[in-house]
Scaffold this motif. Sequence first.
Motif, short mmCIF file in Angstrom:
data_model
loop_
_atom_site.label_atom_id
_atom_site.label_comp_id
_atom_site.label_asym_id
_atom_site.label_seq_id
_atom_site.Cartn_x
_atom_site.Cartn_y
_atom_site.Cartn_z
N TYR A 59 24.79 -15.90 -22.91
CA TYR A 59 23.86 -15.29 -23.45
C TYR A 59 23.67 -16.18 -24.83
N LYS A 106 21.15 -15.25 -19.89
CA LYS A 106 19.97 -14.44 -20.56
C LYS A 106 19.63 -15.30 -21.71
N ASP A 108 14.37 -13.80 -21.46
CA ASP A 108 14.55 -12.83 -20.70
C ASP A 108 14.27 -11.41 -21.64
N GLN A 115 21.47 -6.26 -26.42
CA GLN A 115 22.47 -5.80 -25.27
C GLN A 115 23.12 -4.51 -25.19
N TRP A 136 27.56 -8.23 -21.21
CA TRP A 136 26.44 -9.53 -22.00
C TRP A 136 27.06 -9.56 -23.45
#
Length: 512
Positions: free
Chosen positions: A6, A44, A90, A237, A251
């Motif tokens: 992430y 992401k 994203d 998240q 995440w």
Amino acid sequence: MSKNFYLTTPLYYVNDKPHLGTAYATISADSLARFHKLFGDETKLLTGTDEHGQKVEQAAKKRGVATQRHCDEMAENFKSVWNELNIDYDIFYRTTDEFHQKAVQKALQDLFDKGDIYKNSYEGWYSVSEEIFYTEKDLIDGKSPEGKEVTKVQETNYFFKMSEYQQRLIEHIEKNPEFIQPSTRRNEVLGFLKQPLNDLCISRPKERLSWGIPIPFDTDYVTYVWFDALLNYAVAQGFNREGMEGDFKKWWTEADVRHLIGKDILTPHAVYWSTMLLALEVPLPKQIFATGWILNKDQGKMSKSQGDILSPIELKKTFGLDPLRYLLVRDVHLGNDAPFSYEGAVLKINSELANNLGNLLSRSTNLVSKFFDGKKPAVGDLEASKSLKATAEVLPKKVEELVRAMKPSYALEQIVNFLSETNKYLEERAPWKLVKEDKETAGEVLANSLEALRIAATLLFPVMPDSMSELLKRIGFEKVDFELSKQWDVIPLHAQVTKADPLFPRLELKEE
Ligand code: MSP
């Protein structure tokens, strides 16, 4: 060994349009995220806009539009520029979204209930352009240490007990050398933490600043921009959001979380954000990585207030999108400052893209079209290809290691060297001559250089997605597959090879 990866960019203030400096940060993050996707990590990328605070309020006023409308328009502007730059984000996060406001208010209430927030009178200095509070002794010649204007603030405010977490933060940084990078920045933060830390002022009275999130336990106040904005990374998240506990675990708690930021906002991230997370009992990110600046002609940070910003859209028109993306990732070592010059850009693009990569592609595809009817010849078992194959065999692993170590410019250097080696290989075997005496071997030489091109294009895909897709199409193999980049002889025999106009046209130096 892949883990959920992430990656975040900072949230950009909407007082300003995207410029080369902010585009640099976003393109770097996009390339890194695309590399991780290529390596097989579930990935992401978050970017977005920071929409509260005095600076934004003033910008809206100056344009004569309502503040929310100003933010809506600016957020759209950022999105459209990022789309033009092929940023595959994203999440586009906006701090005026309702779920964000609620999550921030919950965090404030929890810290207040825990006794980590208290009210006190405040006297100090405020820099609107940085949205940062300073004490008298921080100032240099009546300005902020960054040389920004400050105004005196005397008001009762709420404070977050940052000092309570100072020791734990120092221990965390010492135990986790990767937490703050590059290491010069890590030392800087540790140096800063040697001094006693003040508590953080986290509110402004509503009558002074209305454009902010109301403090839930005292609605005469709004919360400080940084306290509000920093929470985005976790809220995105699922932190403090009902029904998103699973996402948050996947995440955040269990992910490889990294914040890519500019060195000018290191303290808010390394110190404010980290202590906020410690207080909220949320795990710290794996890494806060501070990039350098793109410098202007006078070696200063390129910024709106300096009045010399370059528009990424104009630069895209001048250089082409992928050459621009390449230049920013290849020519700037992540973490260092780098000047941007038109001449430097032209030279780099011509030598590495138009000549090295572009010529290799043109020669190989032209010759296969001309002498082999556009059908990929057999790779064969040429002795002469052995050393090229040996370089290719270790290249993907090297690239992966360098990218995972946040050194994408060095990863690109490896690919450039491999392409130079392939050009040399082609030059020495001269298939354009060889074809007249020994067509089979000439075909093998060309097939080997097509394989090298396939591997290089796969590894360059995260930085130049459009042109590398096009390149792969021309050499008869469209799949972008990291595992296949570790193998040789993958393009099927007789695959359709197409010659076309130069993929990277040479740029002419114009007199300025
Ligand atoms: N809104 C805050 C960040 C909040 S994060 C929760 C902010 N915004 S900003 O728009 O002023 O800057 C965003 C980022 O862009 C910073 O990391 C900054 O370093 C980066 N850059 C702005 N100009 C830049 C250059 N000239 N060169 C490289 N990066 C630059 O701060």
